[in-house]
Design a protein around this motif. Structure first.
Motif, PDB file in Angstrom:
ATOM      1  N   ARG A 122       0.825  -1.214   0.000  1.00 58.56           N
ATOM      2  CA  ARG A 122       0.000   0.000   0.000  1.00 58.56           C
ATOM      3  C   ARG A 122       0.854   1.258   0.000  1.00 58.56           C
ATOM      4  O   ARG A 122       0.538   2.233  -0.682  1.00 58.56           O
ATOM      5  CB  ARG A 122      -0.923  -0.004   1.226  1.00 58.56           C
ATOM      6  N   ASP A 123       1.964   1.241   0.746  1.00 62.16           N
ATOM      7  CA  ASP A 123       2.861   2.399   0.752  1.00 62.16           C
ATOM      8  C   ASP A 123       3.450   2.643  -0.635  1.00 62.16           C
ATOM      9  O   ASP A 123       3.603   3.785  -1.072  1.00 62.16           O
ATOM     10  CB  ASP A 123       3.982   2.192   1.763  1.00 62.16           C
TER      11      ASP A 123
ATOM     12  N   ASP B 183       2.078   1.810  -3.538  1.00 61.04           N
ATOM     13  CA  ASP B 183       1.013   2.322  -4.413  1.00 61.04           C
ATOM     14  C   ASP B 183       0.755   3.795  -4.147  1.00 61.04           C
ATOM     15  O   ASP B 183       0.569   4.598  -5.085  1.00 61.04           O
ATOM     16  CB  ASP B 183      -0.277   1.524  -4.204  1.00 61.04           C
ATOM     17  N   GLU B 184       0.742   4.183  -2.863  1.00 64.64           N
ATOM     18  CA  GLU B 184       0.511   5.588  -2.526  1.00 64.64           C
ATOM     19  C   GLU B 184       1.651   6.465  -3.028  1.00 64.64           C
ATOM     20  O   GLU B 184       1.426   7.588  -3.485  1.00 64.64           O
ATOM     21  CB  GLU B 184       0.375   5.744  -1.014  1.00 64.64           C
TER      22      GLU B 184
ATOM     23  N   LYS C 264       1.205   7.026  -6.765  1.00 65.21           N
ATOM     24  CA  LYS C 264       0.147   7.999  -7.039  1.00 65.21           C
ATOM     25  C   LYS C 264       0.623   9.421  -6.764  1.00 65.21           C
ATOM     26  O   LYS C 264       0.303  10.350  -7.507  1.00 65.21           O
ATOM     27  CB  LYS C 264      -1.077   7.685  -6.182  1.00 65.21           C
ATOM     28  N   ALA C 265       1.392   9.588  -5.656  1.00 68.53           N
ATOM     29  CA  ALA C 265       1.859  10.924  -5.301  1.00 68.53           C
ATOM     30  C   ALA C 265       2.866  11.469  -6.296  1.00 68.53           C
ATOM     31  O   ALA C 265       2.932  12.676  -6.545  1.00 68.53           O
ATOM     32  CB  ALA C 265       2.476  10.895  -3.905  1.00 68.53           C
TER      33      ALA C 265
END
Length: 236
Positions: A192-193, A195-196, A199-200
């Motif tokens: 999840r980190d 993927d975030e 996106k950022a």
């Protein structure tokens, strides 16, 4: 059992008592301080050192007493916390007794099988007689174990610390249910980190222009370039 003090704290207030000592006497006093955790109060031949140590020794004894009391209180608090979080120690004893019973049943069945003439029938009866093995209780990892696992999976130490702090604060639960496999949760945390982070770091403006038709995007560029020329002149 309280922990034994393995270090000595030097207090600035001792300086007034050491002013009149020679360098040799100060060295002997330092050796005595370093040996104090293991050997206790020294026996000096020098009366002046004995007098100085009387003051220093009282301070050390009081500090050691406070340290032992603090260690004992922390140990008792930790036991109460573990008992409240993971269940009473009687449950652990019951599991151990159940394991011993299973072992005894297995040995007894093994002897009866060796005396039987029909090996297949005896094996079947033995398998049915054995009760299921109790499942092992979940044990939460310490922060160093989590750091090691995150490093193995390509995560960072900061991620590992945040992961451990989060689940330590909520009692190692996933939603409302107790956690069963912390490594699976850690792998999901790392994914999840990532993927975030993707996106950022994604170029939003480029994605916006690419999503528009080429002709419309080109007209938009020209419109922005001519904005200054279209601005009305101020009246003089």
């Amino acid at each position: 059992m309280a922990k034994k003090l393995k270090s000595v704290i030097l207090f600035s207030e001792w300086k007034r008592s050491l002013v009149r000592l020679s360098l040799e006497q100060k060295g002997m006093l330092l050796d005595a301080l370093l040996d104090y955790p293991d050997k206790g109060d020294p026996a000096f031949d020098d009366p002046l050192l004995d007098t100085v140590w009387l003051f220093i020794g009282n301070t050390l004894s009081e500090n050691e007493r406070k340290y032992e009391e603090t260690s004992k209180k922390r140990s008792e608090a930790g036991k109460r916390g573990n008992k409240k979080r993971w269940g009473a120690t009687d449950d652990i004893a019951n599991i151990a007794n159940a394991t011993d019973d299973i072992a005894n049943i297995a040995i007894s069945k093994s002897k009866s099988i060796s005396k039987s003439t029909d090996t297949k029938v005896s094996d079947s009866n033995s398998a049915e007689a054995l009760p299921p093995t109790p499942k092992s209780r979940f044990s939460p990892p310490d922060v160093e174990t989590v750091k090691s696992y995150f490093a193995e999976k390509g995560g960072t130490e900061a991620q590992a610390i945040r992961f451990h702090a989060y689940y330590e604060s909520n009692g190692w639960k996933v939603g409302r249910n107790p956690m069963k496999n912390w490594k699976a949760a850690a792998s999901g945390w790392i994914s999840r980190d990532r993927d975030e982070a993707k996106k950022a770091n994604a170029p939003r403006n480029r994605a916006f222009m690419a999503s528009r038709p080429a002709e419309e995007a080109e007209n938009a560029k020209n419109f922005l370039a001519d904005a200054a020329r279209r601005r009305p002149l101020k009246k003089q």
